[in-house]
Design an enzyme around this catalytic site. Structure first.
Site, mmCIF file in Angstrom:
data_model
loop_
_atom_site.group_PDB
_atom_site.id
_atom_site.type_symbol
_atom_site.label_atom_id
_atom_site.label_comp_id
_atom_site.label_asym_id
_atom_site.label_seq_id
_atom_site.Cartn_x
_atom_site.Cartn_y
_atom_site.Cartn_z
ATOM 1 N N SER A 216 -15.479 3.027 5.075
ATOM 2 C CA SER A 216 -14.036 2.938 5.299
ATOM 3 C C SER A 216 -13.342 4.207 4.820
ATOM 4 O O SER A 216 -12.469 4.756 5.503
ATOM 5 C CB SER A 216 -13.458 1.725 4.576
ATOM 6 N N ASP B 287 0.823 -1.221 0.000
ATOM 7 C CA ASP B 287 0.000 0.000 0.000
ATOM 8 C C ASP B 287 0.851 1.262 0.000
ATOM 9 O O ASP B 287 0.416 2.303 0.499
ATOM 10 C CB ASP B 287 -0.910 0.047 1.237
ATOM 11 N N CYS C 225 -17.827 -15.841 -7.696
ATOM 12 C CA CYS C 225 -18.931 -15.163 -7.003
ATOM 13 C C CYS C 225 -20.296 -15.641 -7.479
ATOM 14 O O CYS C 225 -21.269 -15.634 -6.720
ATOM 15 C CB CYS C 225 -18.839 -13.652 -7.191
ATOM 16 N N CYS D 132 -24.321 -14.427 -6.503
ATOM 17 C CA CYS D 132 -24.413 -13.868 -5.148
ATOM 18 C C CYS D 132 -24.221 -12.348 -5.172
ATOM 19 O O CYS D 132 -23.303 -11.833 -5.807
ATOM 20 C CB CYS D 132 -23.353 -14.507 -4.250
#
Length: 370
Positions: free
Chosen positions: A217, A135, A189, A192
């Site tokens: 966030s 990051d 996935c 869903c």
């Protein structure tokens, strides 16, 4: 040089250094450039100007480190024991903190382990070009992780692995060795949409695309301004980050607890009472958050987030007193405290105390000489 044999050694060394999985991919991310530009053009990055400032470098690792031909992508699990997801979210008097940040800041730990991995490779092959990232640079780590076989990009935009879910950190080691690459992960996935429908602020605008400006966030961590009123109720008691999209993901039933004690809940969060945390002065905040990723948001933003949670909490005379005691520290904080006090007082029948409070709110908006 026997590159296939070297890859096997690298994966063993990675596990010895605390990584749960290591994958290797090439650096071609050209297929993601259009989507990245569209995301930026839509303003979905909010006030994270650094995302736009670096342009397409995020999709071109060799512009970040000249000579790069491969990326070693690494996964480290962080789910702490006794995560207490449901009980914590269900108690509006307690602060909910994203589970990745309950312990020590992961950046330095993972970067150091990636550096050690690079040094082990160097001992084996001699001097070569490498650089670790966690990051800390403009790089599309999730597409790289998918190409390296660490998982696929879920509809919530996080990387998912069918064997371990999504509770893990990613790190990258850029290298100039033409190692054999791993098979990319396939999306599992299906139909869903649990993460999309459960997002408190409806921040997932389409499969794999998040509007950061609506994401809790982003609002609690990256954004230091006035949080729009439309999102404050939905934030509930979430004061740092949000895990809702991961909590409802069926694949996370396969998640394993972290092997890193540094990611366990720190003692300061054994009691996450909102009022207690709100009463920390700046020196207490800095001391208790030493070595934590939370420390970087600063005390004022910490109080801003907590004031919203207190506004969403049941009425408490102690909460009102605590909020009033923090007035005057900053204009941004005052705006959130005023909102929180309104929410607290709204839970009471009209009393002289409530009327006095309403008068004070009205007077704030009047000219000074009124």
């Amino acid at each position: 040089m026997n590159y296939p044999e070297l890859v096997e050694k690298i994966k063993i060394w990675g596990q010895e250094l605390g990584f749960q999985k290591i994958g290797i991919c090439d650096i071609d991310l050209s297929e993601h450039e259009d989507a990245l530009q569209q995301w930026l053009d839509a303003g979905y990055h909010g006030e994270m100007d650094w995302m736009a400032r670096h342009g397409m470098m995020r999709a071109r690792p060799d512009e970040l480190l000249a000579g790069t031909v491969r990326v070693i992508s690494a996964r480290m699990d962080y789910l702490p024991p006794e995560a207490q997801f449901a009980s914590n979210l269900a108690d509006p008097t307690q602060a909910y903190i994203s589970r990745y940040s309950l312990g020590r800041d992961y950046h330095k730990l993972i970067r150091n382990q990636l550096k050690k991995l690079g040094q082990k490779i160097e001992q084996e092959v001699g001097q070569f070009g490498y650089r670790p990232f966690v990051d800390s640079a403009p790089i599309l780590e999730r597409p790289l992780a998918q190409k390296a076989g660490l998982g696929w990009t879920g509809k919530h935009s996080l990387i998912l692995d069918k064997e371990c879910g999504s509770w893990f950190f990613l790190g990258e080691l850029l290298i100039d060795l033409p190692l054999p690459i791993d098979e990319p992960s396939v999306n599992e996935c299906g139909k869903c949409t649990a993460c999309i429908t459960s997002c408190p602020t409806q921040a997932i605008v389409t499969d794999g695309v998040v509007d950061a400006r609506r994401c809790i966030s982003y609002l609690t961590i990256e954004f230091d301004g006035v949080i729009p009123v439309e999102f404050r109720k939905a934030m509930g008691n979430r004061i740092y980050g949000c895990d809702d999209c991961q909590l409802v993901c069926p694949w996370n039933r396969f998640s394993e607890l972290t092997q890193q004690s540094d990611f366990h809940r720190r003692e300061a969060f054994d009691n996450s009472d909102l009022i207690r945390l709100f009463l920390w002065d700046e020196s207490t905040f800095l001391k208790n958050m030493e070595g934590s990723a939370i420390r970087r948001i600063g005390h004022t933003q910490w109080l801003r987030n907590l004031s919203i949670a207190l506004g969403n909490a049941p009425y408490s005379h102690d909460a009102v007193n605590a909020l009033q005691a923090r007035e005057g520290l900053s204009d941004v904080l005052d705006e959130h405290i005023a909102w929180a006090l309104e929410q607290q007082q709204a839970q009471l029948p009209y009393t002289s105390t409530k009327l006095e409070r309403l008068i004070r709110i009205v007077q704030r908006g009047l000219p000074r000489d009124a």
